[in-house]
Design an enzyme around this catalytic site. Structure first.
Site, short mmCIF file in Angstrom:
data_model
loop_
_atom_site.label_atom_id
_atom_site.label_comp_id
_atom_site.label_asym_id
_atom_site.label_seq_id
_atom_site.Cartn_x
_atom_site.Cartn_y
_atom_site.Cartn_z
N ARG A 78 0.69 -1.41 -0.22
CA ARG A 78 -0.07 -0.09 -0.01
C ARG A 78 1.50 1.37 -0.22
O ARG A 78 0.64 2.25 -0.26
CB ARG A 78 -1.20 -0.06 1.29
CG ARG A 78 -1.80 1.08 1.48
CD ARG A 78 -3.42 1.11 1.38
NE ARG A 78 -3.12 -0.22 3.56
CZ ARG A 78 -2.57 0.60 4.72
NH1 ARG A 78 -2.04 2.10 4.03
NH2 ARG A 78 -2.32 -0.14 5.62
N TYR A 131 -14.93 16.90 -16.34
CA TYR A 131 -15.87 14.94 -16.06
C TYR A 131 -16.53 15.17 -15.06
O TYR A 131 -16.40 15.66 -13.96
CB TYR A 131 -14.32 14.60 -15.99
CG TYR A 131 -14.41 13.65 -15.98
CD1 TYR A 131 -14.64 11.81 -17.15
CD2 TYR A 131 -14.94 12.50 -15.25
CE1 TYR A 131 -14.67 10.92 -17.14
CE2 TYR A 131 -14.57 10.82 -14.70
CZ TYR A 131 -15.42 10.05 -15.72
OH TYR A 131 -15.83 8.73 -15.71
N ASP A 213 -6.27 18.81 -15.23
CA ASP A 213 -6.20 17.27 -15.39
C ASP A 213 -6.03 16.65 -17.15
O ASP A 213 -6.47 17.66 -18.25
CB ASP A 213 -7.87 16.89 -15.43
CG ASP A 213 -8.25 15.62 -15.76
OD1 ASP A 213 -7.94 14.92 -16.37
OD2 ASP A 213 -9.34 14.79 -15.23
N LYS A 238 -7.59 6.24 -20.22
CA LYS A 238 -6.97 6.58 -21.34
C LYS A 238 -6.80 6.44 -22.12
O LYS A 238 -5.84 5.38 -22.30
CB LYS A 238 -7.81 7.57 -21.32
CG LYS A 238 -9.59 8.25 -19.89
CD LYS A 238 -10.17 7.94 -20.79
CE LYS A 238 -11.42 7.28 -19.32
NZ LYS A 238 -11.58 8.42 -18.99
C1 LIG Z 1 -12.11 9.06 -17.52
C2 LIG Z 1 -11.75 10.39 -16.53
C3 LIG Z 1 -11.56 10.73 -15.58
C4 LIG Z 1 -12.23 9.40 -14.45
O1 LIG Z 1 -11.31 8.71 -14.97
P1 LIG Z 1 -11.38 6.48 -14.40
O2 LIG Z 1 -9.90 6.19 -14.75
O3 LIG Z 1 -12.40 6.77 -14.94
O4 LIG Z 1 -11.23 7.10 -13.11
C5 LIG Z 1 -11.45 11.60 -14.56
N1 LIG Z 1 -10.89 13.14 -16.15
C6 LIG Z 1 -11.77 13.29 -17.05
C7 LIG Z 1 -11.12 14.04 -18.57
C8 LIG Z 1 -11.38 11.79 -17.89
O5 LIG Z 1 -11.69 11.31 -19.55
#
Ligand SMILES: *Cc1c(COP(=O)(O)O)cnc(C)c1O
Length: 435
Positions: A78, A131, A213, A238
């Site tokens: 962890r 998001y 992000d 992604k």
């Molecule tokens: C998909 C996404 C998230 C969340 O990510 P997860 O891996 O699904 O928790 C956050 N920000 C953006 C821009 C995303 O496309």
């Protein structure tokens, strides 16, 4: 033992990230000469001596300063795990970050980072739209901890943004949280302007952190740390993962900030697991190849869509002639338009749905950044939680379709798109006949 620096340089020359993704931070001699690091599928690590265990725990709990040549030892998965440490070292290279942390999901990276850097009474100013999961966390979870989220519109001018910051009570603004390009409109936020505001209004006692992000263009096509960001976050589900077969996340920042974020990760238990970490390392080897190929195809497809008689407008980062301010941000921040295209089909929701239902090669699914192309309807799917008037303010229309372009041949993708347009056109003609 070769150092990380030795791994990354030849004759004093720094090697490029794509050249290092197969080897950086790993020495085959550690694992019987295996060219790939094994998956360290273990929960705990054996100490050489009680003294060593004591020393590691002193560092883990910050009970004393780390010695100049002292490495943090392995204790428990962890806290740290070799599979994740190699991955995290590799992740730092793309963004030019001092340190990185991997997480169980993009939302784990976002929620852990925000909880690590915010406290009751703080205000977060954030771009809109963000998001859906981030939106919910900002507006519904943070208030439970006495933290207030205030959104700013993508169309806010620098003057309006300055006025909004000036309107927040002195010393309370602790973070500017930005997602750029915005999903699904591809609207860009000026990171340099946000960083300047954060510096101007923050003090050493009350710093304002710029957290970005960077899931949509990073880490190959946009590097927010170079434009003044303090922390970069990813949904590694992604592009980083890139094969729609895992859920993971990442955070990157300076060493002191990452220390705070990693401490929160330890106590929330939001780390990535070793198997997923290993899968991510495999994906990183082809990251640039995948992203470049997808972006090349997306450019061709976006231009073709723009000229299509059944398309009202496209939202793509090289289609910004109508907006010089956006074009200016694009030139300063982005190395490529990437592979996310949105477009308005002529008509409304019924036409968008007929089109989506007719696609054959392109799959109807949310998510993005994978090897396969995907299509979805933001207004009723990814952004359905946002009220229709708010959607309108954010530029999300009922006829908008979002495409994530993968690595297929773009000619085959256009073949599929064209037959879906034909299906919409045919149904339309039949309706007119019936009328
Ligand atoms: C998909 C996404 C998230 C969340 O990510 P997860 O891996 O699904 O928790 C956050 N920000 C953006 C821009 C995303 O496309």
């Amino acid at each position: 033992m070769p150092t990380l620096h030795d791994h990354a340089h030849i004759g004093g020359q720094q090697l490029r990230p794509e050249s290092l993704m197969m080897s950086y931070g790993y020495t085959p001699a550690w694992s019987e000469g295996a060219i790939k690091p094994p998956i360290f599928q273990t929960s705990t690590f054996v100490f050489d001596s009680a003294e060593q265990g004591k020393a590691y725990f002193e560092l883990a709990y910050g009970l004393r300063q780390q010695g100049p040549d002292e490495e943090m030892g392995l204790i428990y998965s962890r806290l740290n795990n070799p599979s994740l440490e190699i991955l995290e070292h590799r992740l730092t290279l793309w963004d030019g970050a001092e340190d990185a942390a991997s997480f169980a999901s993009g939302m784990a990276a976002i929620s852990t980072t925000l909880l690590a850097l915010l406290k009751p009474g703080d205000v977060v100013l954030h771009s809109e739209p963000v998001y859906g999961g981030s939106d919910f966390f900002l507006k519904n979870v943070l208030p439970k901890f006495g933290i207030t989220a205030v959104g700013f519109r993508p169309t806010a001018t620098p003057e309006e943004l300055t006025a909004q910051v000036a309107g927040i009570e002195q010393g309370r603004l602790a973070m500017i949280f930005v997602e750029t390009p915005a999903n699904p409109t591809n609207h860009l936020v000026d990171l340099e302007a946000c960083a300047a505001l954060a510096r101007q209004h923050g003090t050493s006692e009350h710093p304002i952190r710029l957290v970005v992000d960077n899931t949509f263009l990073g880490p190959v096509f946009q590097h927010p740390l170079k434009h003044g960001a303090d922390v970069v976050l990813y949904s590694a589900t992604k592009f980083l993962g890139g094969h729609s077969d895992l859920i993971a996340g990442a955070a990157l920042a300076s060493k002191p900030l990452m220390k705070e974020i990693k401490a929160m990760r330890t106590f929330m238990g939001t780390m990535c697991d070793p198997n997923t970490g290993w899968m991510l390392m495999r994906s990183l080897e082809t990251l640039k190849l995948r992203m470049e190929r997808a972006a090349q195809s997306a450019q061709i497809i976006a231009d073709w869509l723009r000229a299509h008689p059944l398309v009202q407008r496209t939202y793509y980062l090289t289609h910004l002639e109508h907006c010089p301010a956006q074009q200016d941000i694009y030139r300063r921040h982005c190395l490529s338009p990437g592979s996310m295209i949105s477009f308005d089909i002529k008509g409304g929701e019924p036409e968008a749905f007929r089109f989506l239902n007719a696609l054959r090669l392109i799959k109807l699914a949310v998510s993005l950044g994978g090897t396969e192309s995907l299509a979805e309807h933001p207004a009723t799917m990814t952004h359905s939680d946002i009220s229709v008037p708010e959607q309108a303010e954010m530029g999300i229309t009922a006829q908008m379709i979002r495409l994530s372009i993968g690595v297929e041949d773009p000619r085959d993708l256009m073949l599929d798109l064209e037959q879906a347009f034909e299906a919409v056109g045919m149904v339309k003609a039949r309706e007119l006949e019936l009328a």
